[in-house]
Motif scaffolding. Structure first.
Motif, mmCIF file in Angstrom:
data_model
loop_
_atom_site.group_PDB
_atom_site.id
_atom_site.type_symbol
_atom_site.label_atom_id
_atom_site.label_comp_id
_atom_site.label_asym_id
_atom_site.label_seq_id
_atom_site.Cartn_x
_atom_site.Cartn_y
_atom_site.Cartn_z
ATOM 1 N N LEU A 14 0.965 -8.929 42.618
ATOM 2 C CA LEU A 14 1.467 -7.813 41.939
ATOM 3 C C LEU A 14 2.331 -8.380 40.873
ATOM 4 O O LEU A 14 3.628 -8.882 41.367
ATOM 5 N N SER A 15 2.001 -8.243 39.636
ATOM 6 C CA SER A 15 3.012 -8.673 38.608
ATOM 7 C C SER A 15 3.998 -7.690 38.445
ATOM 8 O O SER A 15 3.743 -6.650 38.155
ATOM 9 N N VAL A 16 5.371 -7.974 38.262
ATOM 10 C CA VAL A 16 6.356 -7.032 38.055
ATOM 11 C C VAL A 16 6.883 -7.154 36.568
ATOM 12 O O VAL A 16 7.810 -6.306 36.262
ATOM 13 N N ARG A 252 -8.273 -12.114 47.176
ATOM 14 C CA ARG A 252 -7.333 -11.466 46.266
ATOM 15 C C ARG A 252 -7.733 -10.796 45.217
ATOM 16 O O ARG A 252 -8.836 -11.125 44.680
ATOM 17 N N ILE A 253 -6.829 -9.820 44.957
ATOM 18 C CA ILE A 253 -7.088 -9.115 43.583
ATOM 19 C C ILE A 253 -5.660 -9.214 42.964
ATOM 20 O O ILE A 253 -4.563 -9.418 43.669
ATOM 21 N N ARG A 254 -5.512 -9.002 41.569
ATOM 22 C CA ARG A 254 -4.403 -9.167 40.980
ATOM 23 C C ARG A 254 -4.189 -7.711 40.117
ATOM 24 O O ARG A 254 -5.058 -7.395 39.706
ATOM 25 N N VAL A 255 -2.967 -7.382 40.053
ATOM 26 C CA VAL A 255 -2.471 -6.247 39.177
ATOM 27 C C VAL A 255 -1.431 -6.757 38.307
ATOM 28 O O VAL A 255 -0.341 -7.182 38.640
ATOM 29 N N THR A 256 -1.556 -6.558 36.882
ATOM 30 C CA THR A 256 -0.701 -6.971 36.173
ATOM 31 C C THR A 256 0.661 -5.916 35.993
ATOM 32 O O THR A 256 0.481 -5.080 36.147
ATOM 33 N N ALA A 257 1.516 -6.435 35.210
ATOM 34 C CA ALA A 257 2.736 -5.638 35.077
ATOM 35 C C ALA A 257 2.583 -4.385 34.265
ATOM 36 O O ALA A 257 3.413 -3.406 34.714
ATOM 37 N N ASP A 258 1.290 -4.405 33.276
ATOM 38 C CA ASP A 258 1.177 -3.109 32.614
ATOM 39 C C ASP A 258 0.243 -2.212 33.302
ATOM 40 O O ASP A 258 -0.414 -1.436 32.791
ATOM 41 N N GLY A 259 -0.231 -2.636 34.369
ATOM 42 C CA GLY A 259 -1.051 -1.685 35.415
ATOM 43 C C GLY A 259 -2.375 -2.078 35.208
ATOM 44 O O GLY A 259 -3.170 -0.940 35.432
ATOM 45 N N ARG A 260 -3.137 -3.122 35.249
ATOM 46 C CA ARG A 260 -4.501 -3.450 35.072
ATOM 47 C C ARG A 260 -5.016 -4.177 36.038
ATOM 48 O O ARG A 260 -4.433 -5.479 36.270
ATOM 49 N N LEU A 261 -5.806 -3.828 36.803
ATOM 50 C CA LEU A 261 -6.613 -4.660 37.861
ATOM 51 C C LEU A 261 -7.351 -5.645 37.245
ATOM 52 O O LEU A 261 -8.191 -5.660 36.395
ATOM 53 N N LYS A 262 -7.128 -6.966 38.062
ATOM 54 C CA LYS A 262 -7.728 -8.073 37.588
ATOM 55 C C LYS A 262 -8.728 -8.514 38.813
ATOM 56 O O LYS A 262 -8.033 -8.927 39.807
ATOM 57 N N PRO A 263 -10.032 -8.389 39.030
ATOM 58 C CA PRO A 263 -10.420 -8.636 40.463
ATOM 59 C C PRO A 263 -10.692 -10.101 40.416
ATOM 60 O O PRO A 263 -10.584 -10.684 41.571
ATOM 61 N N CYS A 264 -10.745 -10.872 39.265
ATOM 62 C CA CYS A 264 -10.755 -12.300 39.096
ATOM 63 C C CYS A 264 -9.890 -13.001 38.054
ATOM 64 O O CYS A 264 -9.875 -12.577 37.141
ATOM 65 N N PRO A 272 -7.889 -0.364 33.835
ATOM 66 C CA PRO A 272 -6.698 0.084 33.804
ATOM 67 C C PRO A 272 -6.285 0.982 34.821
ATOM 68 O O PRO A 272 -7.018 1.995 35.286
ATOM 69 N N LEU A 273 -5.097 1.032 35.502
ATOM 70 C CA LEU A 273 -5.019 1.720 36.579
ATOM 71 C C LEU A 273 -3.734 2.705 36.353
ATOM 72 O O LEU A 273 -3.549 3.857 37.103
ATOM 73 N N ARG A 274 -3.094 2.557 35.200
ATOM 74 C CA ARG A 274 -1.564 3.333 35.250
ATOM 75 C C ARG A 274 -2.126 4.586 34.598
ATOM 76 O O ARG A 274 -2.843 5.119 34.000
ATOM 77 N N GLY A 275 -1.398 5.607 35.308
ATOM 78 C CA GLY A 275 -1.508 7.209 35.306
ATOM 79 C C GLY A 275 -2.518 7.630 36.126
ATOM 80 O O GLY A 275 -2.735 8.791 36.237
#
Length: 315
Positions: A14-16, A252-264, A272-275
């Protein structure tokens, strides 16, 4: 939750923040990159909501990343919030440690379990050059403060770069001689600013075994192969995304600081996950996990397909 390849997904990076107080040569272009505004990054409440949804789907380990996570103000409060999420069994952080010394004890008290420290050399001048102005003294002070605060099983991560820091391998590895830490050497990946670097920069992890004689194979620890020398307190790890692709075991999965899921990490795909909240958030997470690719296509002749630099994704 299982992805489409039957892999159990239980690890969230999780990127902050996308900001960093260093400008490592393999991570950012010399001139830096456009940074997100404060309103563009997830709030602590939004980050915690994402973690909660991921935990409901089976994520058990969360790692806070950046950029440099410690440039985000109030980080110990976020640690406390995530530590309280049901289902999260381990909370870790990756840091360059240059800002760690003043807050190490508070982070440990807040519930942070473990640290990974990025350290590519023990030569002060080379460190300043590689980080474009970072202080090795501050990084080592952060490591010492982490030990004093009670952190254990700390991992030191070094990116291998042929003709740049390969001569530092023996000295770095010997950090594990007297300290109960794992010093892990990671093969350089052709992504972001280093995608066009000369092939001589991309050296295999076998280089470490040649430079540090006497290491014996121990076991696997996630993506790392651990090696040990008799009498040493810690271990040496090899992480080989180039020479020994480990995608079949990726959890693992990744979520960027602006709220986007990166499966790889190495795919351009982002969701996009935000909202999103409740079932809508869970549904998109499920969709992203199900679409996680079987493997990346990166090798010596093919760069990462990621559309972002590493600081924008999270290490």
């Amino acid at each position: 939750m299982l992805d489409g390849e039957g892999r159990l997904i239980e690890y969230l990076r999780l990127s902050v923040t996308d900001r960093c107080n260093c400008r490592c040569t393999y991570c950012m272009p010399a001139g830096g990159v456009p940074m997100l505004g404060h309103r563009d990054i997830l709030s602590f409440e939004e980050l915690t909501e994402v973690v909660t949804a991921c935990a409901q789907l089976g994520v058990r380990k969360v790692r806070l990343t950046g950029g440099e996570p410690l440039v985000r103000r109030g980080l110990p409060e976020l640690v406390r919030m995530i530590r309280a999420v049901p289902g999260v069994e381990e909370l870790a952080m990756t840091t360059n440690a240059t800002l760690l010394a003043p807050v190490a004890a508070e982070l440990h008290h807040a519930g942070l379990d473990r640290l990974n420290v990025s350290l590519d050399t023990l030569d002060a001048a080379r460190y300043a050059e590689l980080t474009r102005g970072g202080s090795l003294e501050d990084a080592l002070a952060g490591l010492a403060a982490a030990r004093d605060a009670g952190f254990s099983h700390t991992k030191v991560n070094c990116v291998l770069m042929g003709g740049v820091n390969d001569a530092d391998v023996p000295r770095l590895a010997k950090l594990a001689r007297t300290e109960p830490i794992d010093v892990r050497f990671i093969e350089l990946m052709p992504m972001g600013p280093c995608a066009g670097w000369p092939k001589a920069r991309f050296i295999p992890a076998e280089t470490v075994l040649e430079a540090v004689p006497g290491l014996e194979p121990l076991r696997r620890d996630g993506v790392a192969e651990l090696w040990h020398a008799p009498g040493w307190e810690g271990n040496v790890g090899l992480i080989r995304p180039m020479s020994h692709r480990f995608c079949d075991g990726c959890s693992r999965i990744r979520v960027t600081a602006d709220g986007r899921l990166k499966p790889c990490l190495h795919s351009a795909a982002e969701i996009p996950l935000r909202g999103l909240h409740g079932e809508a958030l869970l549904s998109e997470l499920r969709r992203g996990i199900a679409a996680k690719p079987a493997y990346h296509h990166m090798d010596q002749d093919h760069a990462s397909q990621s559309a972002r630099d590493m600081n924008e994704i999270g290490g």
